[in-house]
Structures are given as structure tokens and as C-alpha cells.
Design an enzyme around this catalytic site. Structure first.
Site, PDB file in Angstrom:
ATOM      1  N   GLN A  18       5.115  -4.232  -2.810  1.00  0.00           N
ATOM      2  CA  GLN A  18       6.199  -3.599  -3.556  1.00  0.00           C
ATOM      3  C   GLN A  18       7.590  -3.996  -3.063  1.00  0.00           C
ATOM      4  OE1 GLN A  18       3.847   0.346  -3.288  1.00  0.00           O
ATOM      5  NE2 GLN A  18       5.094   0.605  -5.100  1.00  0.00           N
ATOM      6  N   HIS A 112      -2.878  -1.826   1.028  1.00  0.00           N
ATOM      7  CA  HIS A 112      -2.140  -0.965   0.094  1.00  0.00           C
ATOM      8  C   HIS A 112      -2.245  -1.565  -1.308  1.00  0.00           C
ATOM      9  CE1 HIS A 112       1.165   2.198  -0.380  1.00  0.00           C
ATOM     10  NE2 HIS A 112       0.958   1.730  -1.596  1.00  0.00           N
ATOM     11  N   ASN A 155      -4.956   2.547   1.581  1.00  0.00           N
ATOM     12  CA  ASN A 155      -4.073   3.444   0.841  1.00  0.00           C
ATOM     13  C   ASN A 155      -4.723   3.885  -0.463  1.00  0.00           C
ATOM     14  OD1 ASN A 155      -1.211   4.510   0.305  1.00  0.00           O
ATOM     15  ND2 ASN A 155      -1.671   3.353  -1.572  1.00  0.00           N
ATOM     16  N   GLU A 156      -4.763   5.172  -0.671  1.00  0.00           N
ATOM     17  CA  GLU A 156      -5.247   5.757  -1.923  1.00  0.00           C
ATOM     18  C   GLU A 156      -6.496   5.069  -2.480  1.00  0.00           C
ATOM     19  OE1 GLU A 156      -2.051   6.243  -4.749  1.00  0.00           O
ATOM     20  OE2 GLU A 156      -1.077   7.762  -3.505  1.00  0.00           O
TER      21      GLU A 156
HETATM   22  C1  BGC Z   1       1.321   4.617  -4.053  1.00  0.00           C
HETATM   23  C2  BGC Z   1       2.622   3.860  -4.079  1.00  0.00           C
HETATM   24  C3  BGC Z   1       3.366   4.177  -5.372  1.00  0.00           C
HETATM   25  C4  BGC Z   1       3.688   5.647  -5.365  1.00  0.00           C
HETATM   26  C5  BGC Z   1       4.464   6.120  -6.582  1.00  0.00           C
HETATM   27  C6  BGC Z   1       1.393   6.002  -4.605  1.00  0.00           C
HETATM   28  O1  BGC Z   1       0.407   6.107  -5.573  1.00  0.00           O
HETATM   29  O2  BGC Z   1       0.717   4.570  -2.798  1.00  0.00           O
HETATM   30  O3  BGC Z   1       2.317   2.506  -3.951  1.00  0.00           O
HETATM   31  O4  BGC Z   1       4.496   3.406  -5.521  1.00  0.00           O
HETATM   32  O5  BGC Z   1       2.511   6.412  -5.301  1.00  0.00           O
HETATM   33  O6  BGC Z   1       3.747   5.902  -7.745  1.00  0.00           O
END
Ligand code: BGC
Length: 411
Positions: A18, A112, A155-156
Site C-alpha cells: 500500500q 499483508h 494480516n487478516e
Molecule cells: C487492512 C488494510 C486496509 C484497511 C482499511 C484492513 O482491512 O489490513 O490493508 O487498508 O483495513 O480498509
């Protein structure tokens, strides 16, 4: 007596794809150039943080923040299968050094959302040798992590479960998926990104597969580093609408519960909270259009963070690190108001007994929001059409003051 623990960590977060720019060996880069309707613009140079990370870290430190959560990009470390780049490892090692030089604690994420092209082409995290491939990457990175205290493996994972669907070309989708993709595209007309409620439910098979990847990574990191290790879950603060408690339980399990369960034994669980999501008879209900919605089309719910912390603590008793929380807005006063509410919720949950270790705000910089630069989450603006000049917003200094007061003074 202060509500938060003495060693509570205050910081801000980013992710490689990002902000770095030109992450050309990543799967998402390919998707950005495949003409998919919901990916409106490519990431391009992003914030050029690949070159400007020292400035980013300095600005964060000068504001009084003490932690920087950033990610190491697997697609740079291993651009081709089994071809590891020493130069890229040294690049990320220098980021860790830059943090230490500024008295900033690095919180390092190993994955990520983006993977190397070759890995996704071979089936990604549900492919036959995903555990082995990711483990080899983790092992390759361990030598630069020897003095890192906090590591997030993935991440997530619960949103990653949907990434392959979001980035696949339309003809690669099954019938059901095409329908979901259609509504994603429709959502993108009004909002800049894909609304969660339009996404299909993440599959439990994916949850099981990625849990194995995570557990293998935790083991390697425990053997070879001194870090506290966990992963970071997208927490949606689901709430049942009347009479839909059973649907809520199912939705919660598929979206989050399965992932919290797989965190058992970790040093912490990261939670990332932005909004709350009602659950109706057919699952999550889309947020109705409202003047109050944020630039991502999400309902304005500063209380979501406290709700999530309280729930996760009550159900799982895992130490919590708030690895992301923030708002997409072009009104920085609103960012401060939102974050004030969120931090009040965090403090209330801690006062009620939850163990919360730290908070890294999303995001340090206005960055590439997975398909568009329009939703601005940053504490710092970036002039992307000029020389990438960074302009801190008032919210950066404000969060620094909150950190200095140990969270006591939110005004
Ligand atoms: C993610 C980020 C994303 C943010 C806002 C999260 O889901 O880890 O990469 O930019 O939320 O949408």
C-alpha cells in the site's frame, strides 16, 4: 491510577504493497492490471516508501509515537520460487534499524494480503505445499528479526480468504462467485472499495488451511527469534438483528471465531476494527447509504473497537494488540473525533478487565486502499502527483499527545 498498562505501545501502521510502490512481483499488481472493474486504479509508485521509509519513521517518532507496524513483502524477498533476495532482506533490516535509531519499536507483519505471483499461481494458501512454501519464506526472514519484539504472521487471514476471489478475472469465477463479484463492482460505484457485506462468507476450508500455515510460522519464529508472535484478525463487531441470533453465531464463526480459535497458544491476537456490521436473516446487512458513512462506505462506528475488544477478551481470553483502527475521511477533525471515541472504548474495555497491549493506528500515510487512492486513512498526507512530499495532519500530533499522556488525555 492510569487505565492502560505502563508498557502500552502507541504507534501507527502501514503495509508494504500500500505504500512502497512498484511491487511488481506481487499477485495484486497483476490483478491491478487485469481491468477488473472494482480495482479502479493501480498502485503504481504508491507513496514511494520503498525509498522514503526513513522519513516516514522519523515523522512518526517526532510526533511522539513509539511503534511502527509495517510489513515485509514476500514478493520482494522471494520473487521467484526458491530465489531469495539478500538485498531485499537487507532493505527490511535497514527499516528495523531505522526504527531502533528513532526509539521506535518495530511491529513486523510477514504477510499483508499480497503474495508472490508464483505462489498464487500455484494455488496460494490452499495449494498443496502452502505450509512448506510460507515456512521457507519465514525461515529466510528470521535472521533479520533477531531483535524484533513483535511479529504478526498473517494480516487478516479472514479477509485474505476472499482476496483470491476479489482479484480473479471474472471468467475464473464460479456462478455464485460471479454474482458476488457483480455486487462488489456495483458497490464500487458508490463507495471506493468493496463493502464487507457484499463479500461472500469466507470458507472454513480456507480458515483451516491458513491456520496450519500460521501455526507452522509461529513454531519457526519461536525457535529462531525472541519475538512475541500472533496474527491479526479483521474484527467486524457483528451484532444480531432481532430474531437472528443463530445466523449471527454462524456468521461470527465463519468470519472470525474460527480464526480466534486458531490463535490459541499465541502471545497475542491482533484485532483490526473499523465499523460494526448488523447480521440479518441472510447474513451481514449492507450499511445503508448515509451522509455519516466514511469514504469506504462504512458506517461511522467509533464504538466498534471497544465492542470487539470486550467480545474477544470475554470469549477467548487472549491478550489483544489493536494492530489497526482508523477511518477513511478527508476531514481530519473527524479522524480525531472517531479515534477519540475508539480509544475511549478501548479504555472502557480495559477498565472492565481486558488485557490490551498496544494500539497502532491505521494508517501512518494516505495510501493505496486496494483498488483506489480515494479513501484517505492517513495521519500524514502524501503528494503523489509531485515529489511525494509528506504533510503531517493535525491528527498525527494529536495521537502523539495522547501517547505522551499515556492515553489519559484524549482531548
Ligand atoms: C487492512 C488494510 C486496509 C484497511 C482499511 C484492513 O482491512 O489490513 O490493508 O487498508 O483495513 O480498509
Amino acid at each position: 491510577m492510569a487505565v492502560l498498562r505502563n508498557d502500552f505501545i502507541w504507534g501507527a501502521a502501514t503495509a508494504a504493497h500500500q505504500i512502497e510502490g512498484n511491487n511488481v512481483n506481487a499477485d495484486f499488481w497483476v490483478a491491478e492490471h487485469a481491468g477488473l472493474p472494482h480495482l479502479r486504479e493501480p498502485s503504481g509508485d504508491a507513496c514511494d516508501s520503498y525509498h522514503r521509509y526513513r522519513e516516514d519513521i522519523r515523522l512518526l517518532a517526532e510526533a511522539g509515537l513509539k511503534a511502527y507496524r509495517f510489513s515485509i513483502e514476500w514478493a520482494r524477498i522471494e520473487p521467484e520460487r526458491d530465489q531469495f533476495s539478500r538485498a531485499e532482506l537487507l532493505h527490511y533490516r535497514d527499516m528495523i534499524d531505522a526504527c531502533h535509531e528513532h526509539g521506535v519499536t518495530p511491529v513486523v507483519t510477514l504477510h499483508h494480503f499480497t503474495s508472490p505471483r508464483w505462489f498464487s499461481q500455484a494455488g496460494g494458501f490452499t495449494g498443496p505445499d502452502a505450509v512448506e512454501r510460507f515456512s521457507r519464506y519465514v525461515a529466510a526472514v528470521c535472521p533479520i528479526l533477531h531483535d524484533v519484539e513483535w511479529i504478526v504472521t498473517v494480516n487478516e487471514p479472514n479477509i485474505l480468504a476472499l482476496f483470491s476471489r476479489m482479484t480473479a478475472a471474472p471468467d475464473a469465477k464460479t456462478e455464485g462467485e460471479s454474482e458476488a463479484a457483480g455486487s462488489e463492482a456495483a458497490a464500487s460505484d458508490e463507495t471506493a472499495t468493496v463493502a464487507m457485506a457484499q463479500m461472500p462468507t469466507p470458507s472454513l476450508d480456507f480458515a483451516a488451511a491458513i491456520a496450519q500455515v500460521h501455526r507452522a510460522a509461529v513454531q519457526i519464529l519461536r525457535e529462531r527469534t525472541n519475538a512475541k508472535v500472533g496474527w491479526a484478525i479483521a474484527a467486524q463487531a457483528f451484532t444480531p438483528t432481532e430474531g437472528n441470533e443463530a445466523v449471527f453465531e454462524e456468521v461470527f464463526h465463519a468470519w472470525e471465531g474460527a480464526y480466534y480459535e486458531a490463535s490459541e497458544g499465541d502471545d497475542f491476537v491482533g484485532i483490526q476494527a473499523y465499523t460494526s456490521q448488523p447480521v440479518g436473516p441472510d447474513g451481514p446487512v449492507p450499511h445503508p447509504p448515509s451522509d455519516d458513512n466514511t469514504l469506504t462506505g462504512w458506517a461511522y462506528r467509533p464504538d466498534a473497537l471497544g465492542l470487539n475488544i470486550a467480545r474477544v477478551w470475554e470469549k477467548y481470553r487472549l491478550p489483544i494488540f489493536v494492530t489497526e483502527n482508523g477511518i477513511a475521511t478527508d476531514d481530519d477533525a473527524r479522524r480525531i473525533a472517531y479515534t477519540t471515541g475508539a480509544l475511549q472504548g478501548l479504555k472502557d474495555a480495559v477498565a472492565a478487565g481486558a488485557e490490551v497491549l498496544g494500539y497502532t493506528h491505521w494508517s501512518l500515510l494516505d495510501n493505496y486502499e486496494w483498488g483506489s487512492y480515494a479513501p484517505t486513512f492517513g495521519l500524514i498526507a502524501v503528494n503523489r502527483s509531485g515529489d511525494f512530499e509528506r504533510t503531517p495532519k493535525p491528527s498525527l500530533a494529536w495521537l502523539g499527545r495522547v501517547a505522551a499522556s499515556h492515553g489519559e488525555n484524549l482531548s
